[in-house]
Design an enzyme around this catalytic site. Structure first.
Site, PDB file in Angstrom:
ATOM      1  CE  LYS A  47      -3.176  -1.320 -11.081  1.00 20.44           C
ATOM      2  NZ  LYS A  47      -3.587  -0.140 -10.287  1.00 20.44           N
TER       3      LYS A  47
ATOM      4  CE  LYS B 106       6.201  -7.778  -1.348  1.00 18.35           C
ATOM      5  NZ  LYS B 106       5.399  -7.761  -2.563  1.00 18.35           N
TER       6      LYS B 106
ATOM      7  CE  LYS C  67      -4.012 -10.339  -4.375  1.00 16.03           C
ATOM      8  NZ  LYS C  67      -5.253  -9.993  -5.015  1.00 16.03           N
TER       9      LYS C  67
END
Ligand code: TRP
Length: 327
Positions: A111, A194, A197
């Site tokens: 992150k 896969k 999103k």
């Protein structure tokens, strides 16, 4: 019954990858465990969402989980920010969590790399908030994906450390509970391995029949089987995975034979997949619509879930305060 807790970040709508992966496992687990699920809206603050979206994101995910079959009577579902006890435990746990170990958590590093201008303290202490979510219920098992391994390691460390520092045997060490053996991995229709999103290749539970059919018909294929009984290339195997997930055994056999004797037409295969996926998604979509239209019901379910979660957290915090020295 063993206690199970899991948090769900309210990011976007559920897709077939979520459904056949985590969500269906949650639904099955309700029978075997004392389950509690919550929507991690505090955790979502690390990326500074717009205030006007917070409540709606929680309601959206709540409606979708209920539509998938989570039964709030058996498995309370609550919104994280409704149970303030979590914050007090978060504070206690933070006092014994160290900068070095928090900085080494992979999800933090990732992150921090992705949002270098917003490496905030909430991001750093994400694992202690997660530990508080779990330990406030003294849960034994936490169903999570592989990506949560280090956060879970921190949760166990928090439990162990607390027990050690105060010389008590209070918190159980929560164990990762992988549903991946039972869960199915749903491939993408764009040739990627896969459905996700971030891959932008999802069929959503809110998609209508026309949208689903269009997405399936656009699936990547090749020029067709060339030799009898040959191995299927990945893009084609992906389509067969959908048959395995959505269709009957007979249907799978039928298309498998067609592949093997080189008479398979991809158009027919896709039509079959689209029809069978629509049959699965349509009733869920209907229930999502029904729940979404009834915000009073959603809010009541969340309130009742929060009451039960608070009851469990309050009992834990009463002990924790005493152990830490606040009498
Ligand atoms: N970190 C989890 C995720 O990103 C969400 C989460 C927050 C969670 N608190 C939790 C999961 C407690 C399990 C238990 O998926």
């Amino acid at each position: 019954m063993e206690k199970v807790v899991s948090g769900i970040r309210p990011t976007g709508n559920l897709h077939l990858g979520n459904y056949f992966g985590a969500v269906r496992s949650f639904v099955q687990m309700q029978d075997e465990y004392d389950c509690m699920f919550f929507i991690a809206d505090w955790h979502s603050l690390t990326t500074h969402p717009k205030p006007e979206n917070i409540q709606q994101s929680a309601r959206t995910i709540l409606a979708e989980y209920l539509a998938c079959g989570i039964d709030p009577q058996r498995a309370p579902i609550y919104v994280q920010s409704d149970v303030k006890e979590t914050l007090e435990l978060y504070l206690f746990l933070n006092m014994n969590a160290y900068l070095g170990e928090l900085e080494r958590v992979t999800t933090f590093k990732e992150k921090a790399r992705k949002q270098p201008d917003n490496v905030n303290a909430g991001l750093l202490t994400y694992p202690t908030l997660m530990a508080a979510d779990i330990l406030q219920h003294r849960a034994a098992k936490v169903p999570v994906g592989k990506d949560q391994e280090q956060n879970m390691e921190m949760a166990r460390k928090c439990a162990r450390r607390f027990n050690h520092i105060y010389g008590v045997d209070f918190f159980p060490e929560p164990q990762n509970f992988y549903f991946s053996e039972k869960a199915l991995k749903v491939p993408g229709l764009d040739g990627s391995g896969k459905m996700g999103k971030s891959e932008g290749n999802c069929i959503y539970l809110r998609d209508d029949d026309k949208t689903i059919t269009k997405k399936v018909m656009k699936a990547v294929t090749d020029s067709g089987p060339q030799e009898p009984n040959s191995q299927r290339p990945e893009v084609i195997e992906n389509l067969f995975t959908f048959l395995r997930i959505a269709s009957s055994e007979d249907t799978y056999q039928y298309f498998d034979e067609k592949w093997n004797d080189c008479t398979l037409r991809y158009g027919d295969l896709k039509k079959q997949i689209a029809a069978d996926l629509c049959a699965i998604v349509a009733p869920i979509r209907q229930r999502i619509e029904d729940y979404s239209a009834d915000t009073a019901l959603l809010d009541r379910i969340a309130r009742e879930g929060a009451d039960r979660a608070r009851e469990s957290a309050t009992a834990t915090l009463r002990e924790v305060r005493r152990i830490v020295g606040f009498r």
